[in-house]
Enzyme design. Sequence first.
Site, PDB file in Angstrom:
ATOM      1  N   SER A  33     -10.520   0.054   7.020  1.00  0.00           N
ATOM      2  CA  SER A  33      -9.729   0.148   5.666  1.00  0.00           C
ATOM      3  C   SER A  33      -9.007  -0.961   5.121  1.00  0.00           C
ATOM      4  O   SER A  33      -8.503  -0.990   4.063  1.00  0.00           O
ATOM      5  CB  SER A  33      -8.660   1.463   5.972  1.00  0.00           C
ATOM      6  OG  SER A  33      -9.369   2.686   5.619  1.00  0.00           O
ATOM      7  N   LYS A  91       0.883  -1.128   0.001  1.00  0.00           N
ATOM      8  CA  LYS A  91      -0.065  -0.040   0.184  1.00  0.00           C
ATOM      9  C   LYS A  91       0.878   1.266  -0.071  1.00  0.00           C
ATOM     10  O   LYS A  91       1.845   1.336   0.890  1.00  0.00           O
ATOM     11  CB  LYS A  91      -0.976   0.036   1.313  1.00  0.00           C
ATOM     12  CG  LYS A  91      -2.001   1.090   1.410  1.00  0.00           C
ATOM     13  CD  LYS A  91      -2.677   0.936   2.759  1.00  0.00           C
ATOM     14  CE  LYS A  91      -3.833   1.967   2.387  1.00  0.00           C
ATOM     15  NZ  LYS A  91      -4.948   2.152   3.700  1.00  0.00           N
ATOM     16  N   SER A 106      -9.875   2.368   2.755  1.00  0.00           N
ATOM     17  CA  SER A 106      -8.989   3.011   1.909  1.00  0.00           C
ATOM     18  C   SER A 106      -8.288   2.113   1.304  1.00  0.00           C
ATOM     19  O   SER A 106      -7.456   2.757   0.291  1.00  0.00           O
ATOM     20  CB  SER A 106      -8.179   3.972   2.762  1.00  0.00           C
ATOM     21  OG  SER A 106      -7.451   3.283   3.636  1.00  0.00           O
TER      22      SER A 106
END
Lengths: 95, 496
Positions: free
Chosen positions: B183, B78, B159
């Site tokens: 998330s 990420k 997210s």
Amino acid sequence: MSVDSATVRRIAHLSRIAIEDSEVERLRGELNAILAFVETLSEVDVDGVEPLTSALPMQMKKRVDVVTDGGIADEILANAPIREDHYFVVPKVVE
Amino acid sequence: MSDPTHLSLAEARDALKSKKLSAVELTQAHIGAIEKSRALNCFITETPELALAQARESDARIARGEARPLEGLPLGIKDLYCTKGVRTTAASRILDDFTPTYESTVSANLLGDGAVTLGKLNLDEFAMGSSNETSAFGPVVSPWRRAGDPDAKIVPGGSSGGSSAAVAAHLCLGATATDTGGSIRQPAAFTGAVGVKPTYGRCSRWGIVAFASSLDQAGPITRTVRDAAIMLKSMAGHDPKDTTSVDALVPDYEAAVGASVKGRRIGVPKEYRIDGMSAEIAALWDRGAAWLKDAGAEIVEISLPHTRYALPTYYIIAPAEASSNLARYDGVRYGRREQGRDVIDMYEKTRAAGFGPEVRRRIMIGTYVLSAGYYDAYYVRAQKVRSLIKRDFDEAFASGVDAVLTPATPSTAFAQGEKGAADPVEMYLNDVFTVTVNMAGLPGVAVPGGLAANGLPLSLQLIGKPFDEETLFSLAAAIEAAAPKIEFPQPWWREG
């Protein structure tokens, strides 16, 4: 509680975010929608309740107060948008 | 071997170990899949040369008999994790071409265990969002499509939307993610993947771009429960550079996968049966309880009375912490800078140009609730309610419950532009089932529970006691074994 347009401008300035006059009304609406959403917390009885500041009970670990790093000025400055030698450069602060 | 990107992480590990496959072959297969899948916009930065160099090193190690736990396994990172020498953006314009001179502890742990890193995955800007639509690099498209509606672009959740979509599209064997209010779990739920948010303190936060420091936690997204257990084992551990990381032994999570759940007491919280819960989600929840019961667990109703206050509490605490954490983006030390007539004007113009609308909104809310005259009414009150939310869980666990079962999300994935356009709160409601877990610092896992009538994945959430991720892996594996198997979508999106 809800905010007026003067408060929106004040919060933006405290946040160090420039806003256009044309944005104020929209921001006021959005912030008030969020404030209305959190308003429900006022109905909770929190008398005698301690605020939670740490998700899990833990002792803050402390390390020995010694230098563990340093001598990496080039690395620290590597991503600076404007630099001179080993200094960050900002607009003049003192006249 | 037919298509090595269709192996699970555990299967790929075993294929490398038995030399049926080389790390370079496995890595090249993933690089090829990524190149053909740019339409999904999963990656902000691809690092194929780096990945191949790592894979060659892995093959050499395997040949010498020195393979490490994740040797040669290609993962996605990420783009909230700082990676040495590789641009790190947090999906924000304000970081510009920021290239860290250091590696986050969690990604360093993965590299130290032999992982291959394919690149940096897209996300909501500064991890603020539930659909990956707030990214400055454009939204991620889920590989999933609604039945009979091939034109609608479905969101992968957020997210960690790049992470969940890349895993579901077989672009990596697993991905790192972070979870502040849901998330990891919500994007995993939207894409039929497994997502684990460990206990607060299990993984180091050092080198991960901070959003809300008392809530943020790193974890994996994978296609199977076993794969998540393997990844978390490597990610977790004490780090002297993060004072909130816990100095405790990291268990062998993989050993918990497949362990009996006989006699485990599973709490079903009545307050989660929210108004307007769809019949399909309610039925999923009942099926989840039945699967665990069939596996020998005992289902008991519990009460978590402050559940409904969790999301409002979150929307005070998280923005307050974010407004403080994001004060560092001032155009001086790194990232973008706009010119101003003085230093304050430079800050204000830089931050207005660099932050997207959702981030600006949250910084302003956070600034307001921390400002003189409002601090006690909002922030301190929210911290007190947070104590009550945590107490609800403490009491449930004290009454003998081993874990809590809930739906992961109130709905299946939606299409781009369908939510939050008029009212930001509409998007926030996605996290209604996941946010309590961050409030209380507990571990949680999202595990698939089959498909809905619209063809999109449904997902259950299990919540555990602090540092008892092992029980969650056992229970999640029991659900995975009982639920209809998820068949990930055929690659309709591929070019060439």
